[in-house]
Design a protein around this motif. Structure first.
Motif, short mmCIF file in Angstrom:
data_model
loop_
_atom_site.label_atom_id
_atom_site.label_comp_id
_atom_site.label_asym_id
_atom_site.label_seq_id
_atom_site.Cartn_x
_atom_site.Cartn_y
_atom_site.Cartn_z
N LYS A 104 0.84 -1.20 0.00
CA LYS A 104 0.00 0.00 0.00
C LYS A 104 0.87 1.25 0.00
CE LYS A 104 -4.22 -1.74 2.06
NZ LYS A 104 -4.93 -1.96 3.32
N MET A 105 1.91 1.20 0.84
CA MET A 105 2.80 2.36 0.92
C MET A 105 3.51 2.60 -0.40
SD MET A 105 4.83 2.41 4.41
CE MET A 105 6.47 2.43 3.75
N GLY A 111 1.68 6.86 -3.47
CA GLY A 111 2.74 6.10 -2.80
C GLY A 111 4.14 6.44 -3.25
N GLY B 27 9.60 1.71 10.14
CA GLY B 27 8.34 2.42 10.22
C GLY B 27 7.67 2.27 11.57
N LEU B 39 2.08 10.04 5.86
CA LEU B 39 1.12 9.19 5.15
C LEU B 39 -0.19 9.90 4.83
CD1 LEU B 39 1.58 5.81 7.02
CD2 LEU B 39 2.46 6.43 4.80
N LEU B 42 -2.17 9.60 1.59
CA LEU B 42 -2.87 8.34 1.30
C LEU B 42 -4.31 8.40 1.80
CD1 LEU B 42 -0.41 5.46 2.22
CD2 LEU B 42 -0.95 6.39 -0.01
N VAL B 50 3.29 10.86 -0.63
CA VAL B 50 3.85 10.31 0.59
C VAL B 50 5.28 10.81 0.75
CG1 VAL B 50 4.75 8.20 1.59
CG2 VAL B 50 2.48 8.24 0.64
N TRP B 52 8.34 9.88 2.70
CA TRP B 52 8.84 8.82 3.58
C TRP B 52 10.35 8.92 3.73
CZ3 TRP B 52 5.92 5.84 6.52
CH2 TRP B 52 6.52 4.76 7.17
N ILE B 240 -5.13 2.27 7.72
CA ILE B 240 -3.90 3.04 7.58
C ILE B 240 -3.96 4.31 8.44
CG2 ILE B 240 -4.37 4.58 5.63
CD1 ILE B 240 -1.68 2.99 4.52
N SER B 243 -1.75 3.97 11.45
CA SER B 243 -0.59 3.33 10.82
C SER B 243 0.44 2.87 11.84
CB SER B 243 0.04 4.27 9.82
OG SER B 243 0.10 5.57 10.35
#
Lengths: 266, 279
Positions: A104-105, A111, B27, B39, B42, B50, B52, B240, B243
């Motif tokens: 999903k990420m 994403g 994470g 996140l 999303l 995103v 990250w 999510i 999360s």
């Protein structure tokens, strides 16, 4: 033999029951001839699911088999193979649900993967809701099974006796010739087994597909397993039993065929 | 040169394969705020992406504490999973070790046919036997119970196959010699069979653990009551939005599997290999 009793009780007898049901109407249990079979052949969802499942198998089996063969050949040359094997086998220990979180990420509309594409000046791809979902599924299959298949190949490669390889070298065979004329023919039995096992493991991608996209995913990954699951939820016993019998018969033939090839080569 | 390049490629692939696992581990250490910030695209479908970072900015174990000490439902599903896996594996040992021994050490009519039947059963996907299992479980009133998941799995043909391979390697002459010396069949089984087949038994256990720990299809089909679900089904239910919890739960799910994997890797490999080796 309790094992035999258990299998008979839980698998064989009920399966016979299903075979009988496949010729009956689902509620009144009257004899229905081949009508159930004919109705699934006219069922659109069945067509789609069969098409996707076949397509999935035809695409991912060769990818997996070739990739793992090359990796296994490379690894077999090394003296220290333990660490690499661990790395490749590790996905076997990752539960499907954990993988789905990561997917999903990585693959959702916003994403990480699409971010990389954007930074490179490319268009983002809707991985989950388009035909690309198919490839995400292929990727998860290869990711999960690569290590397993590499180990199977290694078992075959390490079985080839050194004396044959040495003899080839003495006769002046190049590494490429050794590979084509000595290693490949000796690996034929392994290939049959790998094909059977990978084929059957390919049914397990349903876990990832279901957890990531639910009962009705994008139509490119609507597999037979989804169809069965949905029929099951609606208790459509007649269709289910007819197609279960069909698929069991088909698998039976495929397995028997591969086994015949295997016996002949042995 | 070419060889070095190939080696580099191999290590790179290996790294990429392990990367997802690393992502989850790191994470799970991120703070809630950081996760929400990175996140959020999303969740609300805005145009942002995103964001990250590999390493957590403010590492924390909060999610683990929350999950372990103040989420009773997690506790229940965790023990559901443990119970299911433990019962299946124990049961399998009692059933499949003697069955494998019978295949390897006796000869009886239709032996070859029966063994082929086992192999074919082992290879049938769940969907094909789903309906028949449902009908049996229904008639035994075992739907919506753990027994309904455990019992059919105990009689799986796969461990019989793996363990058979290791029993098969015991030389027949050894058994014959012991029989002429007056050893009973039970004695043979306990003193020759089990010690020399132990690697096969352990392989079956390791492979079985990994398989049943992430069991999806049977509980999905046969368990309606969510408090009976195993971890593998419960995990995707954490949205999510939570999360942090989802990551921590993933790590906790992953831990026993990785643990078994690391301890049993040699047996795992032997188990896989045994299915490839000619008889």
């Amino acid at each position: 033999m309790p094992s035999l009793m258990g299998i008979t009780l839980f698998v064989l007898v009920p399966f016979m029951d299903v075979v009988i049901r496949s010729f009956q109407t689902s509620i009144t249990k009257e004899f229905n001839g081949l009508k159930n079979y004919i109705s699934i052949f006219h069922n659109q969802a069945f067509h789609l699911a069969v098409k996707n499942t076949v397509q999935f198998t035809v695409v991912c089996l060769p990818i997996l088999i070739f990739l793992s063969l090359f990796a296994a050949m490379a690894i077999s040359q090394l003296r220290e193979m333990k660490l690499l094997k661990s790395a490749f086998l590790l996905p076997m220990a990752v539960p499907a649900a954990t993988l789905v979180l990561i997917w999903k990420m990585l693959f959702f509309q916003q994403g990480i993967f699409n971010k990389v594409l954007l930074t490179l000046g490319l268009k983002p791809i809707a991985f989950i809701d388009s035909g690309a979902a198919f490839w995400v599924l292929v990727l998860s299959y290869v990711w999960k099974n690569l290590g397993y298949t590499i180990v199977l190949w290694l078992a075959g490669i390490l079985q080839i006796s050194n004396s044959i390889l040495e003899a080839g070298k003495v006769d002046g065979a190049s590494p490429m010739e050794t590979f084509l004329y000595i290693i490949i023919p000796n690996l034929k039995p392994t290939l049959y087994i790998i094909t059977i096992l990978s084929f059957l493991n390919s049914f397990k991608v349903f876990r990832e597909a279901y957890l990531a996209a639910g009962s009705y995913p994008h139509e490119s990954i609507y597999l037979l397993q989804h169809l069965f699951n949905n029929w099951f939820t609606n208790l459509e016993v007649d269709k289910m039993s007819a197609s279960a019998v069909l698929i069991a018969a088909l698998l039976f033939c495929v397995i028997l065929f591969l086994q015949l090839l295997y016996e002949k080569d042995k | 040169m070419l060889k070095k390049l190939g080696l580099l490629l191999l290590y790179l692939t290996a790294f990429l394969i392990c990367l997802p696992i690393l992502l989850v581990l790191l994470g799970s250490l991120k703070s809630t705020r950081e996760l929400v910030e990175s996140l959020s695209p999303l969740l609300d479908d805005t145009n942002g992406m995103v964001n990250w970072t590999l390493l957590p900015l403010y590492p924390t174990l909060n999610h683990f504490f929350k999950l372990l000490f103040s989420t009773p439902s997690f506790f229940i599903v965790f023990w559901n999973s443990m119970k299911i896996v433990f019962c299946i594996l124990t049961g399998q040992m009692f059933i499949s070790v003697p069955a494998a021994w019978a295949f390897a050490s006796f000869s009886f009519p239709f032996q070859k046919l029966l063994f082929t039947l086992y192999i074919i059963l082992m290879l049938m996907p769940f969907q094909v036997i789903m309906l028949s299992s449902y009908l049996v479980l229904d008639s035994f009133h075992m739907l919506d119970t753990h027994r309904g998941i455990i019992l059919p799995a105990i009689f799986s043909a796969y461990p019989v196959f793996i363990i058979y391979k290791s029993f098969h390697q015991i030389p027949k002459s050894l058994l014959e010699a012991a029989r002429t010396d007056g050893a009973s069949e039970l004695y043979l089984f306990i003193h020759i069979g089990i010690p020399s087949g132990s690697s096969g038994i352990l392989s079956a256990l390791v492979l079985g653990f990994l398989e049943y720990w992430s069991l999806i299809e049977p509980p999905l089909a046969f368990l309606k009551d969510k408090s009976l679900w195993p971890l593998s089904l419960y995990l995707p239910e954490i949205g999510i939005e939570q999360s942090g919890m989802a990551f921590a739960a993933s790590v906790i799910t992953l831990t026993p599997a990785i643990f078994v994997f690391l301890i049993g890797q040699d047996y795992l490999e032997q188990g896989i290999m045994s299915s490839a080796v000619k008889e």
